[in-house]
Motif scaffolding. Structure first.
Motif, PDB file in Angstrom:
ATOM      1  N   TYR A 111      23.474  -1.712   2.593  1.00  8.54           N
ATOM      2  CA  TYR A 111      22.963  -2.357   1.794  1.00  8.54           C
ATOM      3  C   TYR A 111      21.757  -1.941   0.848  1.00  8.54           C
ATOM      4  N   LYS A 112      20.840  -1.028   1.752  1.00  4.97           N
ATOM      5  CA  LYS A 112      19.684  -0.742   1.026  1.00  4.97           C
ATOM      6  C   LYS A 112      19.934   0.197   0.232  1.00  4.97           C
ATOM      7  N   GLU A 113      20.941   1.224   0.164  1.00  8.98           N
ATOM      8  CA  GLU A 113      21.424   2.198  -0.765  1.00  8.98           C
ATOM      9  C   GLU A 113      22.226   1.761  -1.798  1.00  8.98           C
ATOM     10  N   LEU A 114      22.958   0.507  -1.667  1.00  8.21           N
ATOM     11  CA  LEU A 114      23.635  -0.325  -2.345  1.00  8.21           C
ATOM     12  C   LEU A 114      22.641  -0.779  -3.424  1.00  8.21           C
TER      13      LEU A 114
ATOM     14  N   SER B  97      16.151 -10.721  -2.390  1.00  8.55           N
ATOM     15  CA  SER B  97      17.398 -11.608  -2.263  1.00  8.55           C
ATOM     16  C   SER B  97      18.519 -11.291  -3.069  1.00  8.55           C
ATOM     17  N   SER B  98      18.302 -10.763  -4.175  1.00  5.51           N
ATOM     18  CA  SER B  98      19.772 -10.623  -5.016  1.00  5.51           C
ATOM     19  C   SER B  98      19.960  -9.043  -4.797  1.00  5.51           C
ATOM     20  N   LEU B  99      19.168  -8.252  -4.537  1.00  4.34           N
ATOM     21  CA  LEU B  99      19.506  -6.648  -4.319  1.00  4.34           C
ATOM     22  C   LEU B  99      20.207  -6.405  -3.013  1.00  4.34           C
ATOM     23  N   TYR B 100      19.716  -7.453  -2.064  1.00  5.20           N
ATOM     24  CA  TYR B 100      20.219  -7.160  -0.635  1.00  5.20           C
ATOM     25  C   TYR B 100      21.444  -8.110  -0.626  1.00  5.20           C
ATOM     26  N   ALA B 101      21.901  -8.465  -1.474  1.00  7.60           N
ATOM     27  CA  ALA B 101      23.175  -9.297  -1.290  1.00  7.60           C
ATOM     28  C   ALA B 101      23.192 -10.770  -0.629  1.00  7.60           C
ATOM     29  N   LYS B 102      21.908 -11.388  -0.757  1.00  7.16           N
ATOM     30  CA  LYS B 102      21.622 -12.659  -0.245  1.00  7.16           C
ATOM     31  C   LYS B 102      21.720 -13.607  -1.263  1.00  7.16           C
ATOM     32  N   ALA B 103      21.556 -13.344  -2.455  1.00  7.16           N
ATOM     33  CA  ALA B 103      22.013 -13.970  -3.881  1.00  7.16           C
ATOM     34  C   ALA B 103      23.058 -13.262  -4.530  1.00  7.16           C
ATOM     35  N   GLN B 104      24.049 -13.251  -4.399  1.00 11.87           N
ATOM     36  CA  GLN B 104      24.922 -12.372  -5.053  1.00 11.87           C
ATOM     37  C   GLN B 104      25.234 -12.891  -6.813  1.00 11.87           C
TER      38      GLN B 104
ATOM     39  N   LYS C 286       0.840  -1.061  -0.045  1.00 11.76           N
ATOM     40  CA  LYS C 286       0.078  -0.067  -0.110  1.00 11.76           C
ATOM     41  C   LYS C 286       0.974   1.291  -0.155  1.00 11.76           C
ATOM     42  N   LEU C 287       1.995   1.235   0.853  1.00 11.18           N
ATOM     43  CA  LEU C 287       2.945   2.494   0.852  1.00 11.18           C
ATOM     44  C   LEU C 287       3.355   2.682  -0.408  1.00 11.18           C
ATOM     45  N   ASN C 288       3.634   1.604  -1.238  1.00 14.13           N
ATOM     46  CA  ASN C 288       4.511   1.693  -2.699  1.00 14.13           C
ATOM     47  C   ASN C 288       3.466   2.424  -3.391  1.00 14.13           C
ATOM     48  N   ARG C 289       2.150   1.862  -3.421  1.00 15.39           N
ATOM     49  CA  ARG C 289       1.033   2.657  -4.331  1.00 15.39           C
ATOM     50  C   ARG C 289       1.008   3.912  -3.970  1.00 15.39           C
ATOM     51  N   GLN C 290       0.753   4.495  -2.905  1.00 12.70           N
ATOM     52  CA  GLN C 290       0.648   5.793  -2.482  1.00 12.70           C
ATOM     53  C   GLN C 290       2.014   6.680  -2.957  1.00 12.70           C
ATOM     54  N   LEU C 291       2.997   6.128  -2.671  1.00  7.39           N
ATOM     55  CA  LEU C 291       4.261   6.781  -3.290  1.00  7.39           C
ATOM     56  C   LEU C 291       4.218   7.116  -4.781  1.00  7.39           C
TER      57      LEU C 291
ATOM     58  N   LEU D 273      12.617  -0.360   1.019  1.00  7.33           N
ATOM     59  CA  LEU D 273      12.167  -0.953   2.372  1.00  7.33           C
ATOM     60  C   LEU D 273      12.055  -2.432   2.305  1.00  7.33           C
ATOM     61  N   GLU D 274      11.452  -2.985   3.230  1.00 10.43           N
ATOM     62  CA  GLU D 274      11.483  -4.349   3.585  1.00 10.43           C
ATOM     63  C   GLU D 274      11.062  -5.155   2.360  1.00 10.43           C
ATOM     64  N   HIS D 275      10.358  -4.922   1.709  1.00  8.57           N
ATOM     65  CA  HIS D 275       9.563  -5.869   0.719  1.00  8.57           C
ATOM     66  C   HIS D 275       9.967  -5.375  -0.851  1.00  8.57           C
ATOM     67  N   PHE D 276      10.339  -4.055  -1.038  1.00  8.94           N
ATOM     68  CA  PHE D 276      10.435  -3.748  -2.312  1.00  8.94           C
ATOM     69  C   PHE D 276      11.522  -2.540  -2.564  1.00  8.94           C
ATOM     70  N   VAL D 277      11.884  -2.413  -3.569  1.00  7.53           N
ATOM     71  CA  VAL D 277      12.989  -1.102  -3.880  1.00  7.53           C
ATOM     72  C   VAL D 277      12.270  -0.295  -4.957  1.00  7.53           C
ATOM     73  N   LEU D 278      11.879   0.928  -4.927  1.00  6.21           N
ATOM     74  CA  LEU D 278      11.187   1.531  -5.728  1.00  6.21           C
ATOM     75  C   LEU D 278      12.183   2.718  -6.124  1.00  6.21           C
ATOM     76  N   VAL D 279      12.025   2.906  -7.672  1.00  2.00           N
ATOM     77  CA  VAL D 279      12.900   3.921  -8.139  1.00  2.00           C
ATOM     78  C   VAL D 279      11.800   4.943  -8.981  1.00  2.00           C
TER      79      VAL D 279
END
Length: 646
Positions: free
Chosen positions: A421-424, A397-404, A252-257, A452-458
């Motif tokens: 890692y989030k800014e990365l 998992s890939s963006l937060y370097a768990k699956a490099q 929901k937060l993603n949709r509002q942004l 955020l925890e569930h997604f990366v919004l750009v």
């Protein structure tokens, strides 16, 4: 002597023939003493004939078993509604609402022995009422499967014949315990399998009971409401592997942004054509059309036919007219009354890459399941100049370097797990976006980046032309990261090889620690992650439309963009902001207008405007340094410093 031998041979042949005939008839040969006096050869022939009779018996038993099974299936189908039939039939007696309904089938009120209605007589003999009540409650009712107020009790009747057992020449067959499905005509043996069978029906949306005594069929769709928008969702709507129309309430937060970003763009030019490339339930496009109305022309796309049907139903649920396009040609089918107006939503059934190749849009949102790199080239192909592209990446998992290795495969970027890692992750996504835009001779300006925890919004704005593309491509650099103290710095511009790259780091870990202490990460985006003017206008729109959940996050993002704390945050109108140069779009402020009015002459006025633009570009470039959290990483604990990308 020869005559006697011939007579004995003829006698033995006659006895052998008689024994074979008796064996085929299944009887015992007459004259048991003579049969016992036969030689070994006669005994062998007798055994073979017996085996032959057993095989014949087995084939007859199998034929009889198939006949009984077909009859039982027809009998069970006679009690359960056939899918192809147009009229309902009576349900099986093992499906009841209450235990009392099951007891009424056995007539427990009468003081005499009664058989169990769900067990054959050889399994459970007739008994008195109190014993039959315990039998029905413990054996049938307690292990039943519940569905929409009904109980599917276990049944021992000969509806389903178990596989027979052969002992010598006899067959022992027993009826297997089973459940009758309330939805279809299947009989399931185990209770866990029956529960899974019902769940599969529910996941497919097949929840209507097909019996006469069933209540009025309930709709399998659940109606949810978000931001004054109603949407129908299927069961398991939050699990994308089990439903066609995926809806995640946590986004929901993603949709509002994204809505705030679109509202800001709608204030700049009207009307704008916007695309929700992965509609699912259509919740995002419906919110755009319902609140922004005539400012936007909404197109909701999905490649799944069930999702397209669900989007159309949700449009009618929100009193929106639908214009359907299911082909790659411009063949439209209008659904609704009257002519096309501001309440019309276009629904398309295409691949996301196809529709973005065919048509141009001012605003494109990409939210696939996982990474969005497969759709970047298509998104930047026809997006209009100064348009906005927003993309949500859920491959955490890939963006937060768990699956490099996955990050290297999808984004061509080498990353490790760090404290930032989030800014990365955000800079990794923006680097992929920049390369895709540069291939289409377009540059980008980052307006917003949230991890955020569930997604990366750009959210980025598109600048057409080779010069903006070159400027954006130059901002992709490699990062030097110290593994001991986690200091980091982007490599300097240029192609010359550094003799000692460790000198670029502000720490002296390489001199005091043995071995190699730093790694090279990237390539990453090295430019700014925010535009303060755009963020303040987003906050203004959030207040305007009453989006209370997103306002604290936007305030935190603005504080991080200005490198201030929440205590120093000031709320004012976005038009009072002095820094209004966003992505090449120069917005005049009252101060600028006053200054331009004082200086006479058109030529000097242009010079003032150019100088102001240069000054604002300098201010914006120094507004948010790379890795803002690095400035405060050695600060005193307890200070109210914004976290990196929240």
């Amino acid at each position: 002597m020869a005559a006697e031998d011939a007579a004995e041979a003829g006698l033995s042949a006659e006895r052998l023939q008689e024994a074979e005939e008796e064996a085929e008839n299944g009887g015992s040969p007459a004259g048991g003493g003579e049969a016992a006096a036969l030689n070994g050869e006669v005994d062998c022939k007798k055994v073979e004939s017996k085996n032959l009779s057993v095989k014949v018996g087995e084939s007859e038993v199998e034929t009889e078993e198939e006949r009984i099974e077909h009859e039982s299936i027809r009998e069970s189908d006679s009690n359960i509604l056939d899918v192809s039939s147009d009229y309902p039939r009576e349900k099986h007696l093992s499906i009841q609402r209450q235990l009392g309904d099951l007891e009424r089938l056995a007539d427990l009120n009468e003081a005499e022995k009664k058989p169990c209605p769900l067990c054959p007589e050889e399994k459970f003999k007739a008994c008195y009422g109190h014993k039959l009540h315990r039998h029905l409650q413990n054996l049938h009712w307690k292990i039943s499967v519940e569905f929409e107020g009904y109980r599917m009790c276990i049944c021992h009747l000969p509806c389903r014949i178990a596989k027979p057992n052969f002992i010598a020449d006899q067959m022992f067959s027993k009826t297997g315990a089973h459940y009758h499905c309330i939805i279809c005509s299947a009989t399931i043996t185990r209770r866990t399998d029956m529960i899974g069978h019902i769940n599969r029906h529910v996941n497919k949306g097949e929840t209507e009971s097909r019996f006469i005594t069933a209540p009025a069929p309930k709709s399998s769709c659940e109606v949810l409401k978000e931001a004054d928008t109603d949407v129908q969702v299927l069961p398991n709507y939050s699990t994308p592997q089990k439903t066609d129309s995926y809806f995640n309430p946590k986004m929901k937060l993603n949709r509002q942004l994204i809505f705030c970003a679109l509202a800001v763009l709608a204030e700049e030019r009207k009307p704008i054509e916007c695309l929700d490339a992965f509609g699912a339930t259509g919740i995002m496009g419906l919110q755009w059309a319902k609140h922004l109305r005539s400012s936007v022309k909404v197109t909701i796309n999905d490649c799944n036919e069930n999702s397209v049907t669900m989007i159309q139903e949700n449009c009618h649920l929100n009193k929106m007219k639908v214009k359907v396009n299911t082909k790659e040609e411009d063949n439209y089918e209008a659904i609704g009354d009257g002519e096309e107006n501001s309440n019309t939503i276009e629904v398309t059934k295409m691949d996301a890459n196809v529709i973005m190749h065919l048509r141009s849009f001012d605003f494109i949102h990409l939210d696939p399941f996982g990474t969005s790199v497969n759709y970047l080239d298509s998104a930047f192909r026809n997006v209009r100049n100064l348009g906005i592209v927003s993309l949500t990446s859920t491959d955490i998992s890939s963006l937060y370097a768990k699956a490099q290795h996955v990050a290297l495969r999808h984004y061509g970027c080498n990353i490790v797990r760090t404290e930032y890692y989030k800014e990365l992750a955000a800079r990794t996504v923006i680097a992929a976006v920049t390369r895709a835009a540069a291939r289409c001779n377009k540059g980008i300006e980052v307006l917003l980046a949230v991890a955020l925890e569930h997604f990366v919004l750009v959210v980025i704005r598109v600048l057409r032309g080779p010069s903006p593309a070159d400027d954006s491509a130059k901002k992709i650099r490699y990062l030097i990261h110290c593994q001991w103290c986690e200091e980091r710095i982007f490599q300097k511009e240029g192609n010359m090889v550094e003799e000692n790259p460790y000198q670029q780091l502000p720490c002296d870990c390489h001199g005091s620690m043995p071995g190699r202490t730093a790694v090279v990460l990237g390539p990453l985006w090295s430019g700014a992650l925010f535009n303060t003017g755009f963020l303040r206008r987003m906050l203004f729109e959030a207040v305007q439309y009453g989006l209370d959940e997103v306002q604290p996050l936007l305030k935190t993002v603005i504080c991080e963009a200005e490198c201030t704390t929440s205590k120093n945050f000031s709320t004012h109108s976005p038009f009072d902001e002095n820094k209004q140069e966003e992505c090449g779009v120069y917005i005049k402020t009252p101060d600028m207008l006053a200054e331009s009015d004082v200086v006479p002459g058109k030529r000097k006025n242009n010079e003032v405007m150019r100088n102001a633009t240069k000054r604002q570009k300098t201010d914006n470039s120094a507004e948010h340094p790379a890795f803002y959290y690095n400035i405060h990483r050695h600060s005193i604990k307890g200070m109210n410093m914004p976290n990196p990308l929240h």
